[in-house]
Design an enzyme around this catalytic site. Structure first.
Site, PDB file in Angstrom:
ATOM      1  N   GLU A 111     -43.934  -4.473 -11.712  1.00 39.22           N
ATOM      2  CA  GLU A 111     -44.991  -5.439 -11.407  1.00 39.22           C
ATOM      3  C   GLU A 111     -45.127  -6.406 -12.559  1.00 39.22           C
ATOM      4  O   GLU A 111     -45.401  -6.009 -13.702  1.00 39.22           O
ATOM      5  CB  GLU A 111     -46.341  -4.774 -11.133  1.00 39.22           C
ATOM      6  CG  GLU A 111     -47.377  -5.831 -10.747  1.00 39.22           C
ATOM      7  CD  GLU A 111     -48.763  -5.295 -10.437  1.00 39.22           C
ATOM      8  OE1 GLU A 111     -49.576  -6.075  -9.886  1.00 39.22           O
ATOM      9  OE2 GLU A 111     -49.048  -4.123 -10.757  1.00 39.22           O
ATOM     10  N   GLU A 136     -47.231  -6.944 -18.673  1.00 37.61           N
ATOM     11  CA  GLU A 136     -48.450  -7.726 -18.908  1.00 37.61           C
ATOM     12  C   GLU A 136     -48.444  -8.228 -20.352  1.00 37.61           C
ATOM     13  O   GLU A 136     -47.866  -7.591 -21.228  1.00 37.61           O
ATOM     14  CB  GLU A 136     -49.681  -6.848 -18.636  1.00 37.61           C
ATOM     15  CG  GLU A 136     -51.028  -7.501 -18.829  1.00 37.61           C
ATOM     16  CD  GLU A 136     -51.189  -8.751 -17.995  1.00 37.61           C
ATOM     17  OE1 GLU A 136     -51.243  -9.836 -18.613  1.00 37.61           O
ATOM     18  OE2 GLU A 136     -51.250  -8.650 -16.756  1.00 37.61           O
ATOM     19  N   ASN A 163     -43.195 -10.971 -22.364  1.00 37.06           N
ATOM     20  CA  ASN A 163     -43.052 -12.183 -21.579  1.00 37.06           C
ATOM     21  C   ASN A 163     -42.093 -11.896 -20.421  1.00 37.06           C
ATOM     22  O   ASN A 163     -40.958 -11.468 -20.634  1.00 37.06           O
ATOM     23  CB  ASN A 163     -42.498 -13.295 -22.485  1.00 37.06           C
ATOM     24  CG  ASN A 163     -42.405 -14.627 -21.790  1.00 37.06           C
ATOM     25  OD1 ASN A 163     -43.187 -14.943 -20.902  1.00 37.06           O
ATOM     26  ND2 ASN A 163     -41.423 -15.424 -22.205  1.00 37.06           N
ATOM     27  N   ASP A 186     -51.243 -16.583 -12.322  1.00 35.90           N
ATOM     28  CA  ASP A 186     -52.110 -17.731 -12.624  1.00 35.90           C
ATOM     29  C   ASP A 186     -51.611 -18.947 -11.836  1.00 35.90           C
ATOM     30  O   ASP A 186     -50.453 -19.343 -11.961  1.00 35.90           O
ATOM     31  CB  ASP A 186     -52.054 -18.028 -14.133  1.00 35.90           C
ATOM     32  CG  ASP A 186     -53.163 -18.961 -14.580  1.00 35.90           C
ATOM     33  OD1 ASP A 186     -53.516 -19.885 -13.809  1.00 35.90           O
ATOM     34  OD2 ASP A 186     -53.679 -18.782 -15.697  1.00 35.90           O
ATOM     35  N   LYS A 190     -54.212 -27.298 -11.489  1.00 33.97           N
ATOM     36  CA  LYS A 190     -54.229 -28.722 -11.811  1.00 33.97           C
ATOM     37  C   LYS A 190     -52.793 -29.250 -11.827  1.00 33.97           C
ATOM     38  O   LYS A 190     -51.904 -28.620 -12.387  1.00 33.97           O
ATOM     39  CB  LYS A 190     -54.895 -28.964 -13.162  1.00 33.97           C
ATOM     40  CG  LYS A 190     -56.388 -28.661 -13.181  1.00 33.97           C
ATOM     41  CD  LYS A 190     -57.006 -29.003 -14.520  1.00 33.97           C
ATOM     42  CE  LYS A 190     -58.512 -28.727 -14.516  1.00 33.97           C
ATOM     43  NZ  LYS A 190     -59.125 -29.019 -15.837  1.00 33.97           N
ATOM     44  N   ASP A 222     -53.538 -16.625  -3.707  1.00 36.70           N
ATOM     45  CA  ASP A 222     -54.652 -17.141  -2.914  1.00 36.70           C
ATOM     46  C   ASP A 222     -54.770 -18.656  -3.073  1.00 36.70           C
ATOM     47  O   ASP A 222     -55.810 -19.227  -2.764  1.00 36.70           O
ATOM     48  CB  ASP A 222     -55.969 -16.454  -3.313  1.00 36.70           C
ATOM     49  CG  ASP A 222     -56.318 -16.664  -4.778  1.00 36.70           C
ATOM     50  OD1 ASP A 222     -55.382 -16.762  -5.605  1.00 36.70           O
ATOM     51  OD2 ASP A 222     -57.519 -16.719  -5.112  1.00 36.70           O
ATOM     52  N   THR A 287     -57.670  -5.284  -4.757  1.00 37.10           N
ATOM     53  CA  THR A 287     -58.180  -5.273  -6.128  1.00 37.10           C
ATOM     54  C   THR A 287     -59.482  -6.069  -6.235  1.00 37.10           C
ATOM     55  O   THR A 287     -59.856  -6.815  -5.331  1.00 37.10           O
ATOM     56  CB  THR A 287     -57.147  -5.889  -7.090  1.00 37.10           C
ATOM     57  OG1 THR A 287     -56.946  -7.265  -6.737  1.00 37.10           O
ATOM     58  CG2 THR A 287     -55.821  -5.150  -7.012  1.00 37.10           C
ATOM     59  N   GLU A 290     -58.673  -9.777  -5.836  1.00 38.27           N
ATOM     60  CA  GLU A 290     -58.485 -10.237  -4.463  1.00 38.27           C
ATOM     61  C   GLU A 290     -59.806 -10.264  -3.715  1.00 38.27           C
ATOM     62  O   GLU A 290     -60.038 -11.147  -2.873  1.00 38.27           O
ATOM     63  CB  GLU A 290     -57.475  -9.348  -3.743  1.00 38.27           C
ATOM     64  CG  GLU A 290     -57.105  -9.862  -2.362  1.00 38.27           C
ATOM     65  CD  GLU A 290     -56.038  -9.036  -1.673  1.00 38.27           C
ATOM     66  OE1 GLU A 290     -55.819  -9.268  -0.461  1.00 38.27           O
ATOM     67  OE2 GLU A 290     -55.435  -8.163  -2.332  1.00 38.27           O
TER      68      GLU A 290
END
Length: 308
Positions: A111, A136, A163, A186, A190, A222, A287, A290
């Site tokens: 993940e 992460e 990374n 993320d 913009k 989302d 989660t 979400e």
């Protein structure tokens, strides 16, 4: 008037200043001494400076139970990665040995961006026959994931602070992974920040590299514009086939729903006739993140691609 050639004495001060500046920029060890520039550190520098990374470092301070969990269990549950440029870089000579780490040979699920560990820990609990690696960059998230691993008594999860492109590019052996998950990265919504999005054309070959033939790349977001970008990236890659090509089009399409709601894009009654969206992955727990998206009226998009 002709130029006068520079003499050794005239260039020496400039060279000295340049060397001093380079020394100031050189990576430092924990004792403050400069670490040597190696092929590994050059590779890491290229990863961090040649293109924008998909994250911005936030607070890394640990307190309370997170601090205790990290102190007590990180030696066993956090993969020890050699660093050079930054605390999220991975030396390109380091290769993760899943069989040695978990003490067995089993399907490996990775993940990317595991957050607080809700999804990966739940999946590990429900799939004891599989091993899981949570990738992460944020230490508090990793510490909380470790808390959950310990609380559930799981032996089939490890975490790594790294990374993602370096994990996929060099750390994991080619063809060693059965599934790669990228859930709610993320969105960098913009327009001027879109270049920071993780899932782009350069990311697909990295995922393809680590997946075994027939392996699955699962994504969820989302944000409708990011969903469209994810779909385009997977569709354009010769390494992948959309498992749900043409699926959930028209009124059943989450993109049609997003357009009609106008919650994160320009409101429109134009239906999505192309589709290609997967049903919600039932292996992904709902989660807290979400849940917030649902409460905000946002539409959830799922995608699933098979490695050719």
């Amino acid at each position: 008037m002709s130029e006068t050639p520079a003499t050794e004495s005239s260039t020496a001060p400039a060279a000295t200043e340049a060397a001093a500046a380079a020394a100031q920029r050189a990576p430092r060890s924990t004792d403050g001494s400069a670490r040597p520039i190696t092929p590994g550190s050059q590779a890491a520098a290229g990863t961090y400076h040649a293109q924008p990374v998909s994250f911005v470092r936030r607070g890394t301070r640990l307190q309370g139970r997170r601090q205790k969990a990290w102190e007590d269990h990180s030696d066993a549950l956090a993969v020890d990665v050699p660093r050079h440029i930054a605390d999220t870089s991975v030396h390109p000579d380091f290769v993760f040995d899943a069989a040695a780490e978990f003490g067995r040979v089993a399907p490996l699920v990775v993940e990317i961006g595991s957050g607080l560990g809700e999804a990966v820990v739940n999946a590990a609990k429900n799939n004891p026959d599989k091993d899981f690696l949570a990738v992460e960059v944020y230490t508090p998230g990793l510490a909380q994931t470790i808390q959950k691993i310990v609380a559930n008594g799981l032996g089939n999860v490890r975490v790594v602070q790294a990374n993602a492109p370096e994990v996929l590019g060099t750390m994991l052996p080619a063809g060693s992974v059965s599934e790669v998950w990228v859930f709610f990265p993320d969105p960098w919504h913009k327009t001027k920040h879109n270049k920071r999005r993780m899932v782009k054309d350069t990311f697909a070959p990295l995922v393809a590299r680590v997946l075994a033939p027939g392996g699955t790349w699962r994504l969820a977001t989302d944000w409708s514009t990011y969903a469209e970008q994810m779909l385009a990236v997977g569709t354009a890659s010769a390494d992948f086939t959309n498992i749900y090509d043409g699926g959930r089009a028209g009124a059943d399409s989450p993109l049609t729903q997003a357009r009609r709601s106008g919650v994160d894009c320009e409101q429109s009654d134009v239906p999505d006739e192309v589709g290609g969206w997967a049903p919600r992955f039932d292996g992904r727990i709902l989660t807290s993140f979400e849940n917030k998206a649902h409460k905000a009226g946002r539409v959830i998009f799922d995608l699933a691609f098979r490695r050719n």
